[in-house]
Design a protein around this motif. Structure first.
Motif, PDB file in Angstrom:
ATOM      1  N   SER A  74      45.246  24.534  48.784  1.00  0.00           N
ATOM      2  CA  SER A  74      46.256  24.740  48.667  1.00  0.00           C
ATOM      3  C   SER A  74      46.601  26.446  48.587  1.00  0.00           C
ATOM      4  N   HIS A 238      44.361  17.837  41.113  1.00  0.00           N
ATOM      5  CA  HIS A 238      45.992  18.023  41.880  1.00  0.00           C
ATOM      6  C   HIS A 238      45.867  18.168  43.391  1.00  0.00           C
ATOM      7  N   ALA A 240      47.063  19.065  46.602  1.00  0.00           N
ATOM      8  CA  ALA A 240      46.572  20.839  47.270  1.00  0.00           C
ATOM      9  C   ALA A 240      47.386  20.377  49.081  1.00  0.00           C
TER      10      ALA A 240
ATOM     11  N   ASN B 233      57.210  21.482  44.573  1.00  0.00           N
ATOM     12  CA  ASN B 233      55.799  22.936  44.158  1.00  0.00           C
ATOM     13  C   ASN B 233      56.625  23.803  43.491  1.00  0.00           C
ATOM     14  N   HIS B 238      51.919  22.486  39.033  1.00  0.00           N
ATOM     15  CA  HIS B 238      51.381  21.466  40.383  1.00  0.00           C
ATOM     16  C   HIS B 238      51.857  20.563  41.052  1.00  0.00           C
TER      17      HIS B 238
END
Lengths: 249, 249
Positions: A74, A238, A240, B233, B238
């Motif tokens: 991420s 989570h 990325a 985002n 997250h």
């Protein structure tokens, strides 16, 4: 222990994974190799590998040699939002050629995206973005006027607009991205050196400032042979996100 | 308090947001409206709105009327991986037409994606996917042989392959997705009813099972006028992923 050294070692391995130099399944250089490469003791090398393991970038450990688990990790929020920061992070050179900056009334589409009344003045920017002098993406960006006016005092060819806006107190907290594909139009053809009608990867982005209001809407079109988006998702972690750049062949 | 009721209310609002019926900035139905609609007391309605607020789907509260904050929310892992589950979740009807299922030696590309030796037999599937009978996506999917062989006993036109594989003990834990754009080839043109050369949104997906080995590699091509990918985002949260479907006009 030298804190900046272990961070530099981790950043260098991250960069080599992101750039594709180290592919999924490839062995990460051993502790001894990294110690020799960085003229470092075991401490910072182990700390760097531990960081990458915690991020899910590499596996192994406990006697198993570390290998690359994910091609992409991420990207930090700021890196995912800013083309300049992203390309710099790859160890390559971002470039830009500003073709137009204009103040004009907002069209219905733009007004809706920015929560404005139709016709409210906005500032629009047309920029070609480059990686190592290779035309890569066209930005058609609209800013709300109070933000856009900050750009009339800025040389948009000098670098990151986000970095400039942040220095002026505009902080981005949220980005909303819709990704699809479009056919290259005449302008795309001229600037990106692709045939009219050929497929481009499009990202439509709305950026929201700390005050909670959208301040930027952009239609960014990427050459799909150079840039793609990567998503990693898991049952237990989570997701990325990252952009990936192919090395020009 | 009726647990299933508040969950059903939240799910219904989520569905209305995802389907585009409730757009960003739109008012969410008031507590009184929801109580009337569901013949419910305030308790479950407030609990449903609280859940959606915690998920970042709606804002407001403390006297402010709730509005939709995000068009999309992160889809659960299984929903993001499976076309059938995703379309069912939209309250629409997924469909599929299997054009080919074949066992054949793996090509170099496929072998690399699945960590196989070139030439190892794999099972390949070509399927057209539909939403409400509208051709939407073409899947070119390859399974490693031990997984793919489970499909020879399955009617691939009957529904979700993922659901079938799970019932056979294959559990997906990780998905890696690379998203770009490609020009429609002859097959895409015939099946998706788009001109040859027109832009398609492509997702190349590698799915990994609980044993840690990739078991599926797929090249999925979507009509970009019907499907796009959404990424949200933030500095502080997250990222959230989802596929979005436009209602056919």
């Amino acid at each position: 222990m030298d804190e900046s050294l272990h961070e530099r070692i981790a950043a260098d391995i991250r960069r080599r994974v992101l750039s594709g130099e180290l592919r999924v399944g490839a062995a990460v250089p051993s502790e001894s190799q990294l110690c020799a490469q960085w003229d470092a003791s075991r401490g910072p090398v182990r700390q760097a590998l531990g960081t990458l393991r915690a991020e899910g970038v590499i596996g192994g450990g406990r006697g198993k040699p570390p290998v690359v688990l994910r091609q992409s990790m991420s990207q930090p929020f700021a890196t995912f939002m800013s083309f300049s920061r992203w390309v710099n992070g790859l160890g390559r050179t971002p470039g830009q050629r500003t073709l137009e900056i204009a103040r004009r009334p907002s069209t219905p589409d733009i007004a809706a995206a920015l929560h404005l009344t139709e016709g409210t003045p906005v500032v629009q920017l047309l920029r070609l973005r480059l990686i190592d002098d290779q035309p890569t993406m066209i930005e058609r960006t609209t800013f709300v006027e109070p933000v856009g006016r900050l750009l009339f005092d800025f040389d948009c060819d000098s670098g990151s607009i986000y970095a400039h806006l942040e220095s002026q107190g505009v902080d981005t907290t949220h980005g909303s991205h819709v990704i699809d594909a479009v056919a290259a139009d005449q302008k795309d053809h001229e600037l990106l050196d692709v045939p009219t009608g050929s497929p481009l990867l499009r990202e439509r982005r709305t950026a929201t400032s700390v005050t909670g209001e959208p301040f930027e809407y952009s239609d960014d079109r990427y050459r799909p042979d150079i840039v793609s988006f990567s998503i990693e998702n898991s049952q237990r972690a989570h997701p990325a996100l990252s952009r990936i750049a192919e090395r020009a062949s």
